[in-house]
Design an enzyme around this catalytic site. Structure first.
Site, PDB file in Angstrom:
ATOM      1  N   MET A 197       0.834  -1.203   0.000  1.00  0.00           N
ATOM      2  CA  MET A 197       0.000   0.000   0.000  1.00  0.00           C
ATOM      3  C   MET A 197       0.867   1.252   0.000  1.00  0.00           C
ATOM      4  O   MET A 197       1.932   1.281   0.603  1.00  0.00           O
ATOM      5  CB  MET A 197      -0.915   0.005   1.231  1.00  0.00           C
ATOM      6  CG  MET A 197      -1.903  -1.134   1.253  1.00  0.00           C
ATOM      7  SD  MET A 197      -2.921  -1.159   2.751  1.00  0.00           S
ATOM      8  CE  MET A 197      -4.034   0.215   2.405  1.00  0.00           C
ATOM      9  N   ASP A 198       0.390   2.284  -0.687  1.00  0.00           N
ATOM     10  CA  ASP A 198       1.047   3.581  -0.598  1.00  0.00           C
ATOM     11  C   ASP A 198       0.132   4.520   0.181  1.00  0.00           C
ATOM     12  O   ASP A 198      -0.928   4.110   0.663  1.00  0.00           O
ATOM     13  CB  ASP A 198       1.403   4.131  -1.989  1.00  0.00           C
ATOM     14  CG  ASP A 198       0.192   4.384  -2.872  1.00  0.00           C
ATOM     15  OD1 ASP A 198      -0.936   4.550  -2.362  1.00  0.00           O
ATOM     16  OD2 ASP A 198       0.371   4.421  -4.106  1.00  0.00           O
ATOM     17  N   SER A 199       0.523   5.782   0.318  1.00  0.00           N
ATOM     18  CA  SER A 199      -0.240   6.715   1.149  1.00  0.00           C
ATOM     19  C   SER A 199      -1.659   6.937   0.632  1.00  0.00           C
ATOM     20  O   SER A 199      -2.597   7.082   1.416  1.00  0.00           O
ATOM     21  CB  SER A 199       0.494   8.050   1.283  1.00  0.00           C
ATOM     22  OG  SER A 199       0.715   8.616   0.008  1.00  0.00           O
TER      23      SER A 199
END
Length: 82
Positions: free
Chosen positions: A38-40
């Site tokens: 996951m990214d931000s």
């Protein structure tokens, strides 16, 4: 609300969003970035869905401290049980 119930709901939300993962790919100890990729923006979206599902408000400061799935679960549990 019990921690296990919160985890199951958050797991469903995350698996729906991260379509390529299965329940076997995720545990409460999973690191959001390293293990789940996951990214931000992914985290922001999942937090938005969690807020709506559980009817809680998660602050930006709390969200920035989310490293693992457990961090999300513990935050929701604290807010629901207060």
């Amino acid at each position: 609300m019990k921690k296990e119930e919160i985890y199951e709901e958050i797991q469903k939300i995350m698996l729906d969003y991260l379509g390529e993962l299965t329940a076997k790919d995720m545990s409460i100890k999973s690191n959001l970035q390293a293990d789940l990729g996951m990214d931000s923006l992914d985290i922001l979206y999942v937090v938005f869905v969690i807020e709506n599902k559980f009817e809680v408000r998660i602050t930006d400061e709390e969200m920035l401290r989310f490293i693992t799935v457990a961090d999300m679960v513990n935050t929701v549990e604290a807010k629901k049980n207060n």
